[in-house]
Design an enzyme around this catalytic site. Structure first.
Site, PDB file in Angstrom:
ATOM      1  N   LYS A   6      52.370  36.850  28.869  1.00 25.49           N
ATOM      2  CA  LYS A   6      52.564  35.848  27.818  1.00 25.49           C
ATOM      3  C   LYS A   6      53.964  35.245  27.853  1.00 25.49           C
ATOM      4  CE  LYS A   6      48.794  37.277  24.902  1.00 25.49           C
ATOM      5  NZ  LYS A   6      48.264  38.397  25.728  1.00 25.49           N
TER       6      LYS A   6
HETATM    7  C1  LIG Z   1      46.981  38.497  26.203  1.00 26.39           C
HETATM    8  C2  LIG Z   1      46.721  39.423  27.326  1.00 26.39           C
HETATM    9  C3  LIG Z   1      45.536  39.350  28.103  1.00 26.39           C
HETATM   10  C4  LIG Z   1      44.418  38.378  27.784  1.00 26.39           C
HETATM   11  O1  LIG Z   1      44.766  37.041  28.030  1.00 26.39           O
HETATM   12  P1  LIG Z   1      43.887  35.858  27.406  1.00 26.39           P
HETATM   13  O2  LIG Z   1      44.657  34.626  27.696  1.00 26.39           O
HETATM   14  O3  LIG Z   1      43.805  36.141  25.924  1.00 26.39           O
HETATM   15  O4  LIG Z   1      42.548  35.880  28.050  1.00 26.39           O
HETATM   16  C5  LIG Z   1      45.400  40.210  29.168  1.00 26.39           C
HETATM   17  N1  LIG Z   1      46.334  41.130  29.460  1.00 26.39           N
HETATM   18  C6  LIG Z   1      47.470  41.244  28.749  1.00 26.39           C
HETATM   19  C7  LIG Z   1      48.465  42.296  29.105  1.00 26.39           C
HETATM   20  C8  LIG Z   1      47.719  40.395  27.659  1.00 26.39           C
HETATM   21  O5  LIG Z   1      48.850  40.517  26.943  1.00 26.39           O
END
Ligand SMILES: *Cc1c(COP(=O)(O)O)cnc(C)c1O
Length: 481
Positions: free
Chosen positions: A123
């Site tokens: 993120k």
């Molecule tokens: C947010 C997240 C995901 C999922 O991503 P999306 O965009 O919601 O599909 C997967 N792995 C980690 C470690 C995350 O923080």
């Protein structure tokens, strides 16, 4: 480039207008009116940009096709400021690592590291850009923004590390008291910046989410206190994620005739939706694999054509918690494209059908077959036992530790990989964030990056509040004075 709503609202907006907005006024999600096409000469040029100038320059090339209301020099500077080795740990920003697996002979499998940013989860790739874009745009407008959010871990810390110290921005982040991993709590609560406010509420994540929704639905309060969000439906976050599909492709291939596949640990469908956008632009992606955990809303859809949102009670708490979702908030974007951009039908499915029954069914629609045939989507599901086994296998044959979400991505990818097509599994977090499961799998603690040594012992700044809308409103009002 103008942006439209998946539910057909007549407005066409520019990038900076939708940057600070969440949903479109009709409840739809924003998408560009069309996807710029880059196959051929542009892709060839971008490969050179990547090789000669790196990630930030590539990001600028991609963003400039979608953003025409920020002057070129400013956009370039924002990219250079965001994607630095100092912030993301390596010169490549998203390096590939080849790994040995049980995939068919002749298939190379790589991990693409998206988790070397400030909070060790993918993120950061988008949120760091969002912080700089927000600061830039708010300064241009002489405006302020108070970001209100709810987190179970990764989103909140990524948002806080992106917004800390930024002018014109405050963050009010609610989280369920005592429910995040000790490492995640330490990451967030050790931030002492004046513009960062951690609020711990009794209850679970959904209780926090409900309070945030209730505060945001009070339109008077919302406009008086300039409340905004940074959730994953924000188009700028999605756009930022498109870049690493290109960067991964250029690293795994030597010419633009080659194809690659991606496997994406998925929850809200934000990450893999960026892969869909890259593919629509003409990036030669063979397969886009949607990997879910026990919360298999998306796997069910791609297998059966039925999209069935879950209730909170039906949502499992798993050892890949950032994928524990009851519905996938970005999914509407893909369905809009799948339906040939039929906004009336998208609105009917997401507003009327989901609103009344929580289900829609495309299994009998010939368009559903295109999800795989034309758009390259495949899916699979992984369980706690799969996760442990995958972590063990990768450690045994490669001497590296992977986190639980990445393990889901790898587990689902291996049987689907095609001989001769490199498979890039997106590494979405570092294992230290989910240490308890790593200890369960391997009997030892994951490695901790030096900057996080001893963070659990740092002074903490967090406000415990009663789980009521009024308490949260009062806190915000008191801290916006
Ligand atoms: C947010 C997240 C995901 C999922 O991503 P999306 O965009 O919601 O599909 C997967 N792995 C980690 C470690 C995350 O923080």
């Amino acid at each position: 480039m103008r942006y439209l709503s998946t539910r057909g609202h007549a407005d066409r907006k520019q990038f900076c207008e939708i940057l600070l907005e969440g949903l479109a006024p009709d409840g739809g999600l924003y998408l560009p009116e069309s996807y710029p096409q880059v196959a051929g000469a542009t892709l060839a040029r971008w490969r050179q940009v990547w090789q000669a100038q790196g990630y930030a320059a590539l990001a600028f090339e991609i963003f400039s096709l979608y953003i025409d209301d920020i002057p070129t020099q400013d956009l370039r500077a924002l990219c250079q400021k965001t994607y630095t080795q100092a912030v993301f740990g390596t010169p490549e920003i998203v390096p590939l690592k080849a790994i040995k697996t049980h995939a068919a002979q002749g298939t190379q499998v790589f991990l693409e590291a998206l988790s070397n940013g400030p909070t060790l989860a993918f993120k950061d790739m988008a949120m760091q850009l969002l912080g700089n874009l927000f600061e830039y745009e708010l300064a241009r407008r002489h405006a302020q923004l108070n970001i209100l959010g709810a987190t179970s871990g990764d989103t909140g810390s990524a948002a806080e590390y992106a917004m800390r110290g930024k002018k014109g921005i405050r963050v009010f982040m609610t989280s369920p008291s005592g429910r995040m991993s000790p490492f995640q709590q330490a990451q967030m609560f050790s931030l002492l910046d004046e513009n960062i406010h951690n609020i711990a509420l009794q209850g679970v994540f959904d209780d926090c989410q409900d309070i945030v929704k209730a505060v945001s639905n009070d339109l008077t309060f919302k406009s008086q206190y300039k409340i905004g969000t940074v959730n994953s439906i924000n188009w700028a976050r999605l756009l930022a994620q498109v870049v690493y599909y290109f960067a991964g492709y250029f690293q795994a291939t030597s010419n633009d005739q080659q194809q690659v596949s991606f496997s994406v640990p998925s929850g809200n469908f934000g990450n893999v939706c960026a892969g869909h956008v890259a593919r629509m632009m003409g990036l030669p992606i063979a397969q886009l694999i949607v990997a879910t955990n026990e919360n298999d809303v998306l796997d069910e859809f791609f297998r059966t054509g039925v999209y069935r949102v879950r209730t909170t009670a039906d949502t499992h708490e798993t050892s890949s918690p950032s994928m524990d979702i009851s519905k996938a908030s970005n999914f509407e974007r893909f369905v809009f494209d799948l339906l040939g951009r039929d906004a009336a039908r998208t609105k009917f499915l997401f507003q009327d059908q989901l609103g009344t029954s929580g289900v829609f069914d495309l299994s009998q629609d010939p368009l559903f077959a295109q999800a795989r045939q034309r758009y390259g989507f495949l899916s699979g599901k992984s369980t706690h036992a799969n996760r442990l086994q995958t972590i063990q296998e990768v450690f045994a044959s490669n001497h590296i530790m992977i986190d639980t979400h990445t393990a889901d991505g790898l587990k689902v990818a291996v049987p689907l990989a095609q001989p001769g097509v490199p498979m890039l599994v997106l590494e979405t977090a570092l294992p230290i964030k989910f240490a308890a499961t790593l200890v369960e799998a391997l009997g030892r603690e994951p490695e901790r990056p030096p900057k996080f040594q001893g963070i659990e012992a740092l002074p903490k700044r967090v406000q415990e509040l009663p789980t009521t809308v009024q308490a949260v409103k009062d806190y915000i009002a008191a801290h916006c004075a």
